[in-house]
Design an enzyme around this catalytic site. Sequence first.
Site, PDB file in Angstrom:
ATOM      1  N   SER A 372       0.863  -1.174   0.000  1.00 37.85           N
ATOM      2  CA  SER A 372       0.000   0.000   0.000  1.00 37.85           C
ATOM      3  C   SER A 372       0.899   1.224   0.000  1.00 37.85           C
ATOM      4  O   SER A 372       1.645   1.450   0.952  1.00 37.85           O
ATOM      5  CB  SER A 372      -0.931   0.007   1.212  1.00 37.85           C
ATOM      6  OG  SER A 372      -1.708   1.185   1.232  1.00 37.85           O
ATOM      7  N   ARG A 373       0.844   2.010  -1.073  1.00 42.36           N
ATOM      8  CA  ARG A 373       1.753   3.147  -1.210  1.00 42.36           C
ATOM      9  C   ARG A 373       1.243   4.402  -0.520  1.00 42.36           C
ATOM     10  O   ARG A 373       1.951   5.397  -0.476  1.00 42.36           O
ATOM     11  CB  ARG A 373       1.991   3.430  -2.688  1.00 42.36           C
ATOM     12  CG  ARG A 373       2.549   2.236  -3.452  1.00 42.36           C
ATOM     13  CD  ARG A 373       2.876   2.590  -4.887  1.00 42.36           C
ATOM     14  NE  ARG A 373       3.330   1.420  -5.615  1.00 42.36           N
ATOM     15  CZ  ARG A 373       2.557   0.661  -6.362  1.00 42.36           C
ATOM     16  NH1 ARG A 373       1.284   0.969  -6.490  1.00 42.36           N
ATOM     17  NH2 ARG A 373       3.031  -0.388  -6.998  1.00 42.36           N
ATOM     18  N   VAL A 374       0.018   4.382  -0.021  1.00 44.20           N
ATOM     19  CA  VAL A 374      -0.561   5.566   0.606  1.00 44.20           C
ATOM     20  C   VAL A 374      -1.051   5.270   2.012  1.00 44.20           C
ATOM     21  O   VAL A 374      -0.903   6.065   2.921  1.00 44.20           O
ATOM     22  CB  VAL A 374      -1.736   6.117  -0.244  1.00 44.20           C
ATOM     23  CG1 VAL A 374      -2.377   7.310   0.434  1.00 44.20           C
ATOM     24  CG2 VAL A 374      -1.257   6.491  -1.632  1.00 44.20           C
TER      25      VAL A 374
END
Length: 566
Positions: A372-374
């Site tokens: 999950s990049r955010v």
Amino acid sequence: MRAGKTDNLKSLYEKTFDAIGKGVESFFPRLEAREVGTVKTVNTGIATVSGLPGAGYEELLEFPGGVFGIAFNVDEDEIGVVLLGEYSHLFAGDEVRRTGRVMDIPVGHELFGRVIDPLGRPLDDEGPIRSSQRLPIERPSVPIMDRAPVTEPLQTGIQIIDALIPIGRGQRELILGDRQTGKTTIALDTILNQGGQDVLCVYCAIGQRAASVAKTVGILRDRGALEYTVVMVTEGNEAPGLTYIAPYAATSIAEFFMEEGRNVLIVYDDLTNHARSYRELSLLLRRPPGREAFPGDIFYIHSRLLERATHLRKERGGGSLTALPIIATDAQNISAYIPTNLISITDGQIYLSPSLFELGVLPAVDVGKSVSRVGGKAQLAAFRSVAGDLKLAYSQFEELESFARFGARLDEDTRKIMAHGRRIRGSLKQPEFSPISVPAQIAILLAISAELFDDIPLNKIDEAERAVQQAAEAMPDDLRERLFTADTLNAEDREAITEIARQALVKSFPDEKEEALPGKSEAGEDLIEPEEPENLMFSQEAEKSDVSAAADRVKKKSRRPGKKKT
């Protein structure tokens, strides 16, 4: 009495005729020029039309029988039209009219609890949909300056996701994996967990079987989630044009609520069928094929769809639209064309492993391939304080487990890490359609970090986890509130939650003694783990390979060059 009734009736007639006369006097006939075209050919889901020189791209065209179509290929002499609906009654020579508008969809709060198609027609037995507003299905995405950072978490109720692969409101998180690995189940669990969290949901079933859609709608209705959910459905046997426009129409419905300042979750199940329907339409319209016969703009149709998911600034209402697109892979090939396209468009992915699914590790989330990049920035502080160590310990366990399968002898510290890792994996298992609350998740995670589960047998981990969940629900209100609002989880709260979990386990397992060190017998001899039968399989395969190799060497020695026997 009769004379009075006659006078009243006469005055009513006079008023009526006076109104009709005024209407006739005020009516001025006007001549309007209408373009009328002709159907040249009809194919599977498409039609070729001539005689509409003023028609524009994506304009809605009307065919006989109430069938509509979208102008896709606007050439000099003819127009390639994507048909939206049943087209078996259309023939060459039929009349086609322009509508002067693009495809739109009814929006509003009247859609909650309803099952509709991409044209806004009801598919349930609850009567027509009365909505006063409509929005185009194709809308430009929100400008960058109107977007806000993703700072609020979207709780899925799935422990392994909320702890290790968190999702934020306004994020686009891809769910991918092979067929029958639980992708739709994760999406439905997320929808079920939004009850009471002020999040509205839109579920878009793209090209699904009618039986699976009916099952999904039944689950949402039985658990009370249909009250805040809009379900849009296209079945697999419908026209490819309907399958193509379905996600865009569902996004317009979700955007209506987002622009009202609400938080919205939309699920696309799945975009593999959407890409295939677009490929079918493109090939029938004679567009040049590219990689895997997909047209060159296949990336663009998905990017312009998913870019509409965002978190708005407070000046724009502060609403958010979180997208969970689903993609089916073939034979675990995540490097195929469509999966790689969507991985590059989205803000992270949740990968479901068939191997974990077959072993009964459900949900079968592969932590190593998921990211999950955010969501880490939007994760609650209580989760961040415990999830980092957990992910490191779980990844270390997976590496050691793959190494231990080759029959290597392990030292005592490694065996302890293996035993702790197996209990992490056992505690992260979760039945479908049973979301876990945030306090219960944090209590379980702290119990794992404090190694409270290490003395409990693996076959009783589920029971221990339920005991901790029940104890967490009785947590003091002030402590529960700090889990959602505090910037950090201080040492006192951490110790208090850990003590709650410890007391729950002591109460549920009063006579449980510390389990023997995994891999050792009472005499201290090395043993194969009983809960890992694959170790035995690997060792047996190694023995078989050693025996076969020795047999081959004997045969080679016996085949020395010499004279052939006559």
